[in-house]
Design an enzyme around this catalytic site. Structure first.
Site, PDB file in Angstrom:
ATOM      1  N   ARG A  29       0.666  -1.072  -0.001  1.00  0.00           N
ATOM      2  CA  ARG A  29      -0.055   0.047  -0.067  1.00  0.00           C
ATOM      3  C   ARG A  29       0.766   1.204  -0.046  1.00  0.00           C
ATOM      4  O   ARG A  29       0.487   2.115  -0.586  1.00  0.00           O
ATOM      5  CB  ARG A  29      -0.805  -0.093   1.065  1.00  0.00           C
ATOM      6  CG  ARG A  29      -2.050  -1.168   0.981  1.00  0.00           C
ATOM      7  CD  ARG A  29      -2.805  -1.317   2.236  1.00  0.00           C
ATOM      8  NE  ARG A  29      -3.767   0.025   2.452  1.00  0.00           N
ATOM      9  CZ  ARG A  29      -4.024   0.209   3.699  1.00  0.00           C
ATOM     10  NH1 ARG A  29      -4.146  -0.512   4.626  1.00  0.00           N
ATOM     11  NH2 ARG A  29      -4.818   1.239   4.046  1.00  0.00           N
ATOM     12  N   CYS A  51      -1.539 -12.617  12.138  1.00  0.00           N
ATOM     13  CA  CYS A  51      -2.146 -11.751  13.204  1.00  0.00           C
ATOM     14  C   CYS A  51      -3.422 -11.817  12.932  1.00  0.00           C
ATOM     15  O   CYS A  51      -4.254 -11.761  13.834  1.00  0.00           O
ATOM     16  CB  CYS A  51      -1.617 -10.253  12.902  1.00  0.00           C
ATOM     17  SG  CYS A  51      -2.335  -9.074  14.007  1.00  0.00           S
ATOM     18  N   CYS A  56      -2.792 -12.582  16.505  1.00  0.00           N
ATOM     19  CA  CYS A  56      -3.140 -11.501  17.661  1.00  0.00           C
ATOM     20  C   CYS A  56      -4.571 -11.059  17.752  1.00  0.00           C
ATOM     21  O   CYS A  56      -5.113 -10.641  18.729  1.00  0.00           O
ATOM     22  CB  CYS A  56      -2.086 -10.122  17.578  1.00  0.00           C
ATOM     23  SG  CYS A  56      -1.758  -9.570  15.959  1.00  0.00           S
ATOM     24  N   LYS A  59      -6.847 -13.569  19.305  1.00  0.00           N
ATOM     25  CA  LYS A  59      -6.655 -13.829  20.823  1.00  0.00           C
ATOM     26  C   LYS A  59      -6.784 -12.483  21.602  1.00  0.00           C
ATOM     27  O   LYS A  59      -6.935 -12.605  22.773  1.00  0.00           O
ATOM     28  CB  LYS A  59      -5.193 -14.228  20.888  1.00  0.00           C
ATOM     29  CG  LYS A  59      -3.985 -13.473  20.615  1.00  0.00           C
ATOM     30  CD  LYS A  59      -2.614 -13.811  20.907  1.00  0.00           C
ATOM     31  CE  LYS A  59      -1.661 -12.616  20.851  1.00  0.00           C
ATOM     32  NZ  LYS A  59      -0.393 -13.201  20.936  1.00  0.00           N
ATOM     33  N   ALA A 200       6.844 -23.053  26.749  1.00  0.00           N
ATOM     34  CA  ALA A 200       6.975 -22.192  27.653  1.00  0.00           C
ATOM     35  C   ALA A 200       6.954 -20.610  27.194  1.00  0.00           C
ATOM     36  O   ALA A 200       7.180 -19.802  27.878  1.00  0.00           O
ATOM     37  CB  ALA A 200       8.236 -22.389  28.530  1.00  0.00           C
ATOM     38  N   TYR A 202       5.692 -17.343  24.865  1.00  0.00           N
ATOM     39  CA  TYR A 202       4.560 -16.292  24.873  1.00  0.00           C
ATOM     40  C   TYR A 202       3.305 -17.030  24.347  1.00  0.00           C
ATOM     41  O   TYR A 202       2.125 -16.748  24.926  1.00  0.00           O
ATOM     42  CB  TYR A 202       4.880 -15.045  24.540  1.00  0.00           C
ATOM     43  CG  TYR A 202       4.794 -14.719  22.934  1.00  0.00           C
ATOM     44  CD1 TYR A 202       3.671 -14.358  22.389  1.00  0.00           C
ATOM     45  CD2 TYR A 202       5.844 -14.855  22.190  1.00  0.00           C
ATOM     46  CE1 TYR A 202       3.730 -14.162  20.821  1.00  0.00           C
ATOM     47  CE2 TYR A 202       5.994 -14.798  21.003  1.00  0.00           C
ATOM     48  CZ  TYR A 202       4.706 -14.385  20.111  1.00  0.00           C
ATOM     49  OH  TYR A 202       4.908 -14.354  18.710  1.00  0.00           O
ATOM     50  N   ILE A 203       3.346 -17.696  23.228  1.00  0.00           N
ATOM     51  CA  ILE A 203       2.197 -18.420  22.707  1.00  0.00           C
ATOM     52  C   ILE A 203       1.532 -19.432  23.846  1.00  0.00           C
ATOM     53  O   ILE A 203       0.523 -19.546  23.768  1.00  0.00           O
ATOM     54  CB  ILE A 203       2.681 -18.862  21.304  1.00  0.00           C
ATOM     55  CG1 ILE A 203       3.064 -17.768  20.327  1.00  0.00           C
ATOM     56  CG2 ILE A 203       1.451 -19.738  20.809  1.00  0.00           C
ATOM     57  CD1 ILE A 203       3.261 -18.268  18.870  1.00  0.00           C
ATOM     58  N   GLU A 206      -0.044 -17.576  26.539  1.00  0.00           N
ATOM     59  CA  GLU A 206      -1.199 -16.871  26.360  1.00  0.00           C
ATOM     60  C   GLU A 206      -2.245 -17.781  26.139  1.00  0.00           C
ATOM     61  O   GLU A 206      -3.404 -17.862  26.685  1.00  0.00           O
ATOM     62  CB  GLU A 206      -1.005 -16.251  25.130  1.00  0.00           C
ATOM     63  CG  GLU A 206      -0.148 -14.802  25.200  1.00  0.00           C
ATOM     64  CD  GLU A 206       0.035 -14.081  23.984  1.00  0.00           C
ATOM     65  OE1 GLU A 206       0.398 -12.928  24.170  1.00  0.00           O
ATOM     66  OE2 GLU A 206      -0.065 -14.737  22.987  1.00  0.00           O
ATOM     67  N   GLY A 287       7.439 -23.074  19.236  1.00  0.00           N
ATOM     68  CA  GLY A 287       8.194 -22.112  18.244  1.00  0.00           C
ATOM     69  C   GLY A 287       7.519 -22.117  16.932  1.00  0.00           C
ATOM     70  O   GLY A 287       6.512 -22.960  16.734  1.00  0.00           O
ATOM     71  N   ARG A 344       6.700  -0.422   5.189  1.00  0.00           N
ATOM     72  CA  ARG A 344       6.467   0.986   4.847  1.00  0.00           C
ATOM     73  C   ARG A 344       7.977   1.832   4.624  1.00  0.00           C
ATOM     74  O   ARG A 344       8.057   2.578   3.601  1.00  0.00           O
ATOM     75  CB  ARG A 344       5.764   1.564   5.988  1.00  0.00           C
ATOM     76  CG  ARG A 344       4.266   1.141   6.003  1.00  0.00           C
ATOM     77  CD  ARG A 344       3.569   1.725   7.186  1.00  0.00           C
ATOM     78  NE  ARG A 344       2.037   1.510   7.047  1.00  0.00           N
ATOM     79  CZ  ARG A 344       1.296   1.567   8.164  1.00  0.00           C
ATOM     80  NH1 ARG A 344       1.659   2.235   9.141  1.00  0.00           N
ATOM     81  NH2 ARG A 344      -0.066   1.320   8.017  1.00  0.00           N
ATOM     82  N   VAL A 369       4.485  -6.853  24.062  1.00  0.00           N
ATOM     83  CA  VAL A 369       3.386  -7.367  25.258  1.00  0.00           C
ATOM     84  C   VAL A 369       3.048  -8.716  25.061  1.00  0.00           C
ATOM     85  O   VAL A 369       3.161  -9.391  24.145  1.00  0.00           O
ATOM     86  CB  VAL A 369       2.186  -6.557  25.331  1.00  0.00           C
ATOM     87  CG1 VAL A 369       2.502  -5.046  25.452  1.00  0.00           C
ATOM     88  CG2 VAL A 369       1.113  -6.722  24.071  1.00  0.00           C
ATOM     89  N   HIS A 468      -2.561  10.364  37.952  1.00  0.00           N
ATOM     90  CA  HIS A 468      -3.171   9.708  38.951  1.00  0.00           C
ATOM     91  C   HIS A 468      -4.561   9.513  39.001  1.00  0.00           C
ATOM     92  O   HIS A 468      -5.106  10.366  38.724  1.00  0.00           O
ATOM     93  CB  HIS A 468      -2.449  10.271  40.111  1.00  0.00           C
ATOM     94  CG  HIS A 468      -2.894   9.790  41.588  1.00  0.00           C
ATOM     95  ND1 HIS A 468      -2.191   8.760  41.998  1.00  0.00           N
ATOM     96  CD2 HIS A 468      -3.728   9.892  42.300  1.00  0.00           C
ATOM     97  CE1 HIS A 468      -2.705   8.469  43.257  1.00  0.00           C
ATOM     98  NE2 HIS A 468      -3.848   9.396  43.484  1.00  0.00           N
ATOM     99  N   GLU A 473       1.418   5.157  36.630  1.00  0.00           N
ATOM    100  CA  GLU A 473       2.399   6.118  37.420  1.00  0.00           C
ATOM    101  C   GLU A 473       3.482   5.277  38.034  1.00  0.00           C
ATOM    102  O   GLU A 473       4.530   6.050  38.229  1.00  0.00           O
ATOM    103  CB  GLU A 473       1.398   6.931  38.338  1.00  0.00           C
ATOM    104  CG  GLU A 473       0.818   6.133  39.235  1.00  0.00           C
ATOM    105  CD  GLU A 473      -0.036   6.907  40.328  1.00  0.00           C
ATOM    106  OE1 GLU A 473       0.480   8.139  40.524  1.00  0.00           O
ATOM    107  OE2 GLU A 473      -1.195   6.778  40.352  1.00  0.00           O
TER     108      GLU A 473
END
Length: 485
Positions: A29, A51, A56, A59, A200, A202-203, A206, A287, A344, A369, A468, A473
């Site tokens: 694009r 994704c 992502c 999920k 073990a 992240y997938i 999750e 993996g 991009r 994350v 706050h 914070e």
């Protein structure tokens, strides 16, 4: 319905991309916005890649996997938190209707596929649905579902085919094929009552978290003593016991040696300790591998590493002039936003104005994350990496543990932990790593990553007026006591 092309529309394209995922979309694009003739070859009927289709989004909620995370998170809140806020009339154990939710979720993903296709059409990118192979360093052969073939000639070719989950061979682990992968997770028509997740990373974390929070008896089989072994040790030490506290049965220092049974019936997972676990579903999350097989790459001297990733330089160039690679297929930072950003910038460099002639993506300090329960945000070096790079005497660790205000009304056993850690180096206390776990860490990490990319110092965090009351914070008010352990 936007068109799907089944033959070339020009003698030569400025750019042909093999792969219609996030990276291919971002690159195509942006290139088209510079007035270039662009074609994308995607072998599936669904644009968007891992994704959107099996990653992502489902999920999470903006991207299919996160949708499942939100469902799991909501059930936990109803079960364990609502009573503390004196909500009345709720069922003691909310039931999640997986069978009804799946078609609703899938319909949303098909909507996203349509948005990708419409965006291609609006911006002049041709979508060719077929299997793409390198015919020459300047042409791509497209094979359609009916076996017909045609060739797209191009000045520039990009490999953006992504990757796929790894599953052990039957020789390595007898019965391994009885299991599914993260892709198969989204094909499950019914929620398994008992599940074993192997891995073990992240997938694995999750998906085990989603299964557990939605009420499945969940076993997580790991080779070491903690989950997320490549992440900062503090995150491992906080998340592992909390997952066990919430009901995940973590089988530590364990390896699967065989799986017995029949798909759709009870499966018996045997560990190297001799322990047997009976489940309804085995999910391998050990993996991923690059999707570079049978593409003609090595035949035309495109160099691959030992894992099958396309070897690229800092500008995404492969070993062959005019052939580039972006996204998971080049084996670095396997994240959707990374693939988009790389695509991009590559379009800017190849087709953009003079001020973009050296544009490239920096792969340092990319925030990410983990949609665990609670969520994790991380950017920069881990503590061991920082100590190895700079030396122990140069490192200062600032760390704070607390409970989010949200949990003040929740029973003690259901109060999720929060821990924030800032890794600094040198007398100026340059921040080289930030690792946070706790409610809202996924959102807090975005601006944190921005700050680290701009070479923030600890003093910059201290000088920031925090919002706050928020958990975030905590990053700007970590006590000035120093941890050197």
């Amino acid at each position: 319905m936007p068109p799907i092309f089944n033959k070339p529309t020009t003698d030569k394209y400025d750019l042909v991309i093999i792969g219609g995922g996030s990276g291919g979309s971002g690159f195509s694009r942006r290139a088209a916005s510079y007035g270039k003739k662009v074609a994308v070859v995607e072998m599936t009927a669904h644009l968007g890649g891992t994704c959107v289709n099996v990653g992502c989004v489902p999920k999470k909620a903006n991207c299919i996997y996160q949708i499942m995370w939100h469902a799991a998170d909501l059930r936990e809140k109803l079960m364990y938190h609502a009573s503390g806020y004196k909500m009345q009339g709720l069922p003691e154990i909310p039931k999640f209707d997986w069978a009804s939710f799946k078609p609703q979720r899938d319909a949303y993903i098909r909507k996203l596929n349509g948005i990708y296709h419409n965006n291609f059409d609006k911006e002049g990118v041709e979508y060719h649905q077929g299997y793409g192979r390198l015919k020459t360093p300047k042409s791509v052969e497209v094979t359609l579902a009916d076996g017909q073939k045609y060739t797209l000639e191009a000045d520039n070719i990009c490999i953006a085919t992504g990757g796929y989950p790894t599953i052990p061979s039957e020789k390595e682990i007898p019965g391994a094929s009885l299991g599914i992968t993260s892709d198969g997770f989204f094909d499950l028509e019914e929620q398994p009552k008992r599940v074993a997740v192997v891995g073990a990373g992240y997938i694995a974390v999750e998906l085990a978290g989603v299964f557990n929070a939605l009420g499945s008896e969940t076993h997580l089989i790991i080779r070491g003593e903690t989950v997320l072994r490549t992440f900062d040790p503090t995150l491992q030490q906080v998340l592992t016991p909390w997952m066990e506290h919430t009901g995940v049965k973590i089988q530590k220092s364990s390896k699967v040696v065989k799986v017995e049974g029949e798909k759709g019936k009870t499966l018996t997972v045997t560990l190297d300790s001799g322990k047997n676990i009976e489940v309804d579903c085995v999910l391998w999350a050990i993996g991923r591998h690059a999707a570079t097989q049978d593409m003609g790459l090595e035949k035309h001297a495109v160099k691959l590493d030992e894992k099958g990733n396309v070897v690229v330089d800092e500008y995404q160039n492969s070993s062959v002039k005019g052939i580039t690679a972006i996204g998971d297929v080049q084996g670095k930072a396997l994240l959707t936003p990374v693939a988009i950003a790389a695509g991009r910038r590559l379009a800017n460099r190849l087709f953009g104005p003079e001020n973009f002639k050296d544009d490239k993506l920096s792969y340092e300090n990319i925030p990410t994350v983990v949609f665990s329960h609670p969520t994790i945000g991380t950017v920069g070096l881990t503590e061991p990496q920082a100590r190895q790079k700079y030396g122990d005497d140069q490192i200062k660790i600032y760390k704070s543990s607390f409970r989010a205000l949200y949990f003040s009304m929740v029973e003690e056993e259901h109060k999720e932990p929060s821990t924030y850690k800032v890794i600094c180096v040198g007398p100026e206390e340059k921040v080289v790593g930030i690792h946070i776990i706790g409610m809202g860490s996924n959102e807090a990490m975005q601006d944190t990553g921005l700050g680290l990319g701009r070479s923030s110092r600890k003093q910059d965090l201290d000088d920031t007026v925090a919002i706050h009351p928020t958990s975030a914070e905590g990053l700007f008010s970590i006590p000035l006591r120093v941890y050197v352990d």
